[in-house]
Each structure stands twice: as structure tokens, then as C-alpha cells.
Design a protein around this motif. Structure first.
Motif, PDB file in Angstrom:
ATOM      1  N   MET A   1       0.854  -1.179   0.000  1.00  0.00           N
ATOM      2  CA  MET A   1       0.000   0.000   0.000  1.00  0.00           C
ATOM      3  C   MET A   1       0.896   1.237   0.000  1.00  0.00           C
ATOM      4  N   THR A   2       0.601   2.194  -0.844  1.00  0.00           N
ATOM      5  CA  THR A   2       1.436   3.386  -0.920  1.00  0.00           C
ATOM      6  C   THR A   2       1.166   4.324   0.247  1.00  0.00           C
ATOM      7  N   VAL A   3       2.118   5.198   0.463  1.00  0.00           N
ATOM      8  CA  VAL A   3       1.998   6.173   1.544  1.00  0.00           C
ATOM      9  C   VAL A   3       0.768   7.060   1.348  1.00  0.00           C
ATOM     10  N   LEU A   4       0.479   7.438   0.122  1.00  0.00           N
ATOM     11  CA  LEU A   4      -0.678   8.303  -0.125  1.00  0.00           C
ATOM     12  C   LEU A   4      -1.990   7.613   0.228  1.00  0.00           C
ATOM     13  N   TRP A   5      -2.103   6.304  -0.044  1.00  0.00           N
ATOM     14  CA  TRP A   5      -3.295   5.560   0.356  1.00  0.00           C
ATOM     15  C   TRP A   5      -3.406   5.500   1.872  1.00  0.00           C
ATOM     16  N   LEU A   6      -2.291   5.288   2.536  1.00  0.00           N
ATOM     17  CA  LEU A   6      -2.304   5.249   4.006  1.00  0.00           C
ATOM     18  C   LEU A   6      -2.727   6.596   4.582  1.00  0.00           C
ATOM     19  N   LYS A   7      -2.188   7.673   4.016  1.00  0.00           N
ATOM     20  CA  LYS A   7      -2.573   9.013   4.477  1.00  0.00           C
ATOM     21  C   LYS A   7      -4.061   9.254   4.249  1.00  0.00           C
ATOM     22  N   ALA A   8      -4.553   8.860   3.067  1.00  0.00           N
ATOM     23  CA  ALA A   8      -5.973   9.054   2.760  1.00  0.00           C
ATOM     24  C   ALA A   8      -6.855   8.303   3.754  1.00  0.00           C
ATOM     25  N   LEU A   9      -6.510   7.065   4.038  1.00  0.00           N
ATOM     26  CA  LEU A   9      -7.301   6.281   4.994  1.00  0.00           C
ATOM     27  C   LEU A   9      -7.187   6.845   6.406  1.00  0.00           C
ATOM     28  N   HIS A  10      -6.009   7.285   6.775  1.00  0.00           N
ATOM     29  CA  HIS A  10      -5.808   7.903   8.093  1.00  0.00           C
ATOM     30  C   HIS A  10      -6.712   9.140   8.238  1.00  0.00           C
ATOM     31  N   VAL A  11      -6.712   9.989   7.226  1.00  0.00           N
ATOM     32  CA  VAL A  11      -7.529  11.208   7.267  1.00  0.00           C
ATOM     33  C   VAL A  11      -9.017  10.858   7.238  1.00  0.00           C
ATOM     34  N   PHE A  12      -9.409   9.902   6.397  1.00  0.00           N
ATOM     35  CA  PHE A  12     -10.817   9.514   6.325  1.00  0.00           C
ATOM     36  C   PHE A  12     -11.332   9.039   7.686  1.00  0.00           C
ATOM     37  N   PHE A  13     -10.616   8.122   8.317  1.00  0.00           N
ATOM     38  CA  PHE A  13     -11.089   7.597   9.601  1.00  0.00           C
ATOM     39  C   PHE A  13     -11.040   8.655  10.696  1.00  0.00           C
ATOM     40  N   MET A  14     -10.083   9.574  10.604  1.00  0.00           N
ATOM     41  CA  MET A  14     -10.033  10.683  11.555  1.00  0.00           C
ATOM     42  C   MET A  14     -11.269  11.571  11.405  1.00  0.00           C
ATOM     43  N   VAL A  15     -11.649  11.879  10.169  1.00  0.00           N
ATOM     44  CA  VAL A  15     -12.833  12.716   9.935  1.00  0.00           C
ATOM     45  C   VAL A  15     -14.090  12.009  10.447  1.00  0.00           C
ATOM     46  N   ALA A  16     -14.223  10.727  10.176  1.00  0.00           N
ATOM     47  CA  ALA A  16     -15.384   9.968  10.653  1.00  0.00           C
ATOM     48  C   ALA A  16     -15.425   9.935  12.178  1.00  0.00           C
ATOM     49  N   TRP A  17     -14.262   9.753  12.797  1.00  0.00           N
ATOM     50  CA  TRP A  17     -14.176   9.744  14.265  1.00  0.00           C
ATOM     51  C   TRP A  17     -14.609  11.097  14.821  1.00  0.00           C
ATOM     52  N   PHE A  18     -14.093  12.170  14.212  1.00  0.00           N
ATOM     53  CA  PHE A  18     -14.414  13.501  14.715  1.00  0.00           C
ATOM     54  C   PHE A  18     -15.876  13.855  14.538  1.00  0.00           C
TER      55      PHE A  18
END
Length: 142
Positions: A1-18
Motif C-alpha cells: 500500500m502506498t503512503v498516499l493511500w495510508l494518508k488518505a485512509l488515516h484522514v478519512f477515519f479521523m474525519v469519521a471519528w471527529f
């Protein structure tokens, strides 16, 4: 998995959590203001379900964040002062998340001792933390 995919998923789950972290204390405000037993019972269900709904997002935010740190490596971590500050704030957010669970349990047991004003105030705390985290992650001031 590329770094950009990891960043995208990290940000997505952070937004959902918030989204949940912003909404749950708002439910507490309304719950603290009502005296109707049926309404209180409905809020209890909503609060419990919301907390359990957002908790996997909190976990996945951490998983993808830790994965990113692992990819960048310990030498990068050592020199990234902004990340140390961000991680400190994120740790505080996890404490806040579990404090919300404590409040969910208090409402469930009808032992709430706080006013609606208290819940309005704690509803604003994650907004300020989120602002600081975003600034640290994007601007990387140090």
C-alpha cells in the motif's frame, strides 16, 4: 500500500471519528436538558450506539497513523518535533474519547451530575484540538 493511500485512509477515519466526537457531547446537552423519561431513554440508546459506532474509527485512525510512522521510520520520527506535539494532542483526544464513554455510562445509569452548559463547553474542546493537529500536520512549524 502506498503512503498516499495510508494518508488518505488515516484522514478519512479521523474525519469519521471527529464527526462522532462533535455530535456525542451535543446529544449530552439535549439529554441533560430533558425531563421526559421516554426522551431520556431514546438519548441513552443514541449515545451508546454512537460511541460504539465511532470507536472503530478511532482505532483505525491510530492503526493507519502508526503504519505511516513505521513507513517513515524512527530517524524521521526523532527529528519531527511537530509530530511529537501532534501525538501528544492525539493522545489527549483518546483520553477525551474514553471520557465520553464514562459520560455515556453516567447517563445510562441516570447518575449525570453535569449541566447542559458543561456539555456545551466540552463540545468545543475537540474543535480547538483538531485545529492545532491540522496546523501541525500541514504547516509542520517545527
Amino acid at each position: 500500500m502506498t503512503v498516499l493511500w495510508l494518508k488518505a485512509l488515516h484522514v478519512f477515519f479521523m474525519v469519521a471519528w471527529f464527526a462522532g466526537i462533535f455530535y456525542l457531547p451535543r446529544l449530552f446537552v439535549y439529554h441533560a436538558q430533558t425531563d421526559e423519561p421516554a426522551v431520556k431513554a431514546q438519548f441513552k440508546i443514541m449515545e451508546r450506539r454512537l460511541w460504539f459506532f465511532i470507536t472503530p474509527f478511532a482505532i483505525l485512525t491510530a492503526v493507519f497513523g502508526i503504519w505511516l510512522i513505521g513507513i517513515y521510520g524512527t530517524s524521521w520520527l526523532k527529528v519531527s518535533g511537530w509530530l511529537h506535539a501532534k501525538l501528544t494532542l492525539v493522545a489527549a483526544l483518546y483520553v477525551y474519547h474514553f471520557y465520553l464513554y464514562r459520560l455515556v455510562k453516567q447517563f445510562a445509569n441516570d447518575t449525570n451530575t453535569h449541566s447542559a452548559r458543561f456539555y456545551r463547553i466540552i463540545n468545543e474542546v475537540p474543535v480547538l484540538v483538531l485545529l492545532a493537529v491540522v496546523i501541525l500536520a500541514v504547516v509542520k512549524p517545527f
